[in-house]
Write a protein that holds these residues in place. Structure first.
Motif, mmCIF file in Angstrom:
data_model
loop_
_atom_site.group_PDB
_atom_site.id
_atom_site.type_symbol
_atom_site.label_atom_id
_atom_site.label_comp_id
_atom_site.label_asym_id
_atom_site.label_seq_id
_atom_site.Cartn_x
_atom_site.Cartn_y
_atom_site.Cartn_z
ATOM 1 N N GLN A 1 0.830 -1.197 0.000
ATOM 2 C CA GLN A 1 0.000 0.000 0.000
ATOM 3 C C GLN A 1 0.872 1.257 0.000
ATOM 4 O OE1 GLN A 1 -2.614 -0.222 3.366
ATOM 5 N NE2 GLN A 1 -3.886 -1.842 2.474
ATOM 6 N N PHE A 2 1.922 1.233 0.788
ATOM 7 C CA PHE A 2 2.823 2.369 0.867
ATOM 8 C C PHE A 2 3.499 2.621 -0.483
ATOM 9 C CE2 PHE A 2 7.257 3.769 1.438
ATOM 10 C CZ PHE A 2 7.030 5.033 1.950
ATOM 11 N N GLN A 3 3.971 1.552 -1.117
ATOM 12 C CA GLN A 3 4.646 1.699 -2.403
ATOM 13 C C GLN A 3 3.682 2.228 -3.474
ATOM 14 O OE1 GLN A 3 6.576 -2.011 -3.297
ATOM 15 N NE2 GLN A 3 8.233 -1.649 -1.822
ATOM 16 N N ARG A 4 2.418 1.743 -3.477
ATOM 17 C CA ARG A 4 1.429 2.248 -4.437
ATOM 18 C C ARG A 4 1.151 3.720 -4.196
ATOM 19 N NH1 ARG A 4 -1.866 -2.971 -4.012
ATOM 20 N NH2 ARG A 4 -2.251 -2.044 -2.019
ATOM 21 N N ALA A 5 0.984 4.119 -2.947
ATOM 22 C CA ALA A 5 0.714 5.519 -2.613
ATOM 23 C C ALA A 5 1.900 6.388 -3.006
ATOM 24 C CB ALA A 5 0.417 5.660 -1.125
ATOM 25 N N ARG A 6 3.091 5.878 -2.791
ATOM 26 C CA ARG A 6 4.295 6.633 -3.146
ATOM 27 C C ARG A 6 4.392 6.787 -4.665
ATOM 28 N NH1 ARG A 6 10.423 5.007 -3.063
ATOM 29 N NH2 ARG A 6 11.321 7.078 -3.198
ATOM 30 N N ALA A 7 4.136 5.714 -5.384
ATOM 31 C CA ALA A 7 4.216 5.763 -6.849
ATOM 32 C C ALA A 7 3.187 6.753 -7.402
ATOM 33 C CB ALA A 7 4.000 4.381 -7.432
ATOM 34 N N SER A 8 1.957 6.712 -6.880
ATOM 35 C CA SER A 8 0.941 7.640 -7.374
ATOM 36 C C SER A 8 1.278 9.075 -6.992
ATOM 37 C CB SER A 8 -0.446 7.242 -6.865
ATOM 38 O OG SER A 8 -0.505 7.413 -5.469
ATOM 39 N N SER A 9 1.871 9.265 -5.818
ATOM 40 C CA SER A 9 2.270 10.598 -5.386
ATOM 41 C C SER A 9 3.377 11.134 -6.282
ATOM 42 C CB SER A 9 2.728 10.550 -3.931
ATOM 43 O OG SER A 9 3.300 11.775 -3.565
ATOM 44 N N ILE A 10 4.333 10.299 -6.608
ATOM 45 C CA ILE A 10 5.430 10.719 -7.484
ATOM 46 C C ILE A 10 4.897 11.033 -8.872
ATOM 47 C CG2 ILE A 10 7.528 9.915 -8.644
ATOM 48 C CD1 ILE A 10 8.233 8.426 -6.049
ATOM 49 N N ALA A 11 3.982 10.193 -9.352
ATOM 50 C CA ALA A 11 3.394 10.430 -10.674
ATOM 51 C C ALA A 11 2.638 11.755 -10.684
ATOM 52 C CB ALA A 11 2.468 9.282 -11.058
ATOM 53 N N ALA A 12 1.886 12.033 -9.625
ATOM 54 C CA ALA A 12 1.134 13.288 -9.550
ATOM 55 C C ALA A 12 2.088 14.472 -9.488
ATOM 56 C CB ALA A 12 0.222 13.279 -8.339
ATOM 57 N N THR A 13 3.160 14.333 -8.763
ATOM 58 C CA THR A 13 4.148 15.397 -8.663
ATOM 59 C C THR A 13 4.775 15.662 -10.022
ATOM 60 O OG1 THR A 13 4.629 14.753 -6.385
ATOM 61 C CG2 THR A 13 6.257 16.128 -7.485
ATOM 62 N N ASN A 14 5.105 14.592 -10.718
ATOM 63 C CA ASN A 14 5.698 14.732 -12.052
ATOM 64 C C ASN A 14 4.723 15.395 -13.031
ATOM 65 O OD1 ASN A 14 8.087 13.618 -11.199
ATOM 66 N ND2 ASN A 14 7.598 11.558 -11.918
ATOM 67 N N ARG A 15 3.446 15.020 -12.957
ATOM 68 C CA ARG A 15 2.438 15.630 -13.840
ATOM 69 C C ARG A 15 2.311 17.115 -13.548
ATOM 70 N NH1 ARG A 15 -0.658 10.865 -12.791
ATOM 71 N NH2 ARG A 15 -1.695 12.025 -11.165
ATOM 72 N N ASP B 1 8.632 10.794 1.505
ATOM 73 C CA ASP B 1 9.875 10.986 0.758
ATOM 74 C C ASP B 1 10.994 11.435 1.694
ATOM 75 O OD1 ASP B 1 8.716 10.243 -1.600
ATOM 76 O OD2 ASP B 1 8.372 12.296 -2.314
ATOM 77 N N SER B 2 10.668 12.348 2.586
ATOM 78 C CA SER B 2 11.648 12.839 3.541
ATOM 79 C C SER B 2 12.124 11.704 4.456
ATOM 80 C CB SER B 2 11.047 13.961 4.369
ATOM 81 O OG SER B 2 11.899 14.333 5.404
ATOM 82 N N CYS B 3 11.191 10.896 4.897
ATOM 83 C CA CYS B 3 11.518 9.773 5.779
ATOM 84 C C CYS B 3 12.401 8.765 5.043
ATOM 85 C CB CYS B 3 10.232 9.119 6.276
ATOM 86 S SG CYS B 3 10.513 7.787 7.451
ATOM 87 N N ILE B 4 12.044 8.490 3.798
ATOM 88 C CA ILE B 4 12.823 7.538 3.007
ATOM 89 C C ILE B 4 14.230 8.082 2.779
ATOM 90 C CG2 ILE B 4 13.043 6.500 0.723
ATOM 91 C CD1 ILE B 4 9.989 6.197 0.761
ATOM 92 N N ALA B 5 14.337 9.370 2.488
ATOM 93 C CA ALA B 5 15.657 9.972 2.291
ATOM 94 C C ALA B 5 16.491 9.879 3.558
ATOM 95 C CB ALA B 5 15.516 11.425 1.859
ATOM 96 N N MET B 6 15.865 10.110 4.707
ATOM 97 C CA MET B 6 16.583 10.000 5.977
ATOM 98 C C MET B 6 17.032 8.565 6.219
ATOM 99 S SD MET B 6 14.501 12.752 8.440
ATOM 100 C CE MET B 6 14.097 11.486 9.557
#
Length: 167
Positions: free
Chosen positions: A12-26, A48-53
């Protein structure tokens, strides 16, 4: 059961992240800056911030692990060398201590021999061992053999620099 729950949450987290990244890119491609892309409090930015940390922490852990291994390898080489040097220093110290004691003994023995020779010379010249003038022992009217007779051992005073146990 717990493992399955973790996997489903991760999906679920990966799907939400992928859709968030796609929306950001759009949004970025369309030239619009709005919504989740610029809001630091949005769930996508927080994740994203948490993943980067986490990635930074993992990189730092890898670097620290590498340093730890290098340090262990270094000390595995250095410690035996230090132990060897410590042993050599101990050996040299013991040798020097023995040499110092032998030198002190030799010096004391030579000094004592000189004092004994001077004492013997005074005794052979007929003078009293203390340097004073009194009629010495054995110098009476017996017609004894000319010269001073040594005192009996019980009457000879102990010399202050002589260790009676070593004599």
């Amino acid at each position: 059961d717990l493992l399955e729950k973790i996997f489903s949450e991760n999906e679920q987290f990966q799907r939400a992240r992928a859709s968030s990244i796609a929306a950001t890119n759009r949004n970025a491609a369309a030239g619009t800056v709005q919504g989740n892309a610029t809001n630091p409090n949005s769930p996508a930015s927080a994740s994203d911030s948490c993943i980067a940390m986490i990635e930074d922490a993992m990189d730092e852990m890898e670097q620290l692990t590498k340093h730890l291994k290098e340090g262990k390898d270094f000390y595995d080489v250095v410690i035996p060398k230090l132990e060897k040097l410590k042993q050599q220093v101990g050996d040299v110290s013991a040798r020097l201590t023995v040499e110092r004691c032998e030198y002190d003994d030799r010096t004391n023995r030579n000094r004592q021999e000189l004092e004994d020779a001077a004492f013997a010379k005074r005794m052979s010249e007929g003078g009293p061992p203390g340097g004073g003038g009194g009629g010495g022992v054995g110098g009476g009217g017996n017609g004894g053999g000319g010269g001073a007779q040594p005192r009996p051992a019980a009457q000879i005073p102990s010399h202050p620099n002589v260790d009676d146990e070593k004599v």
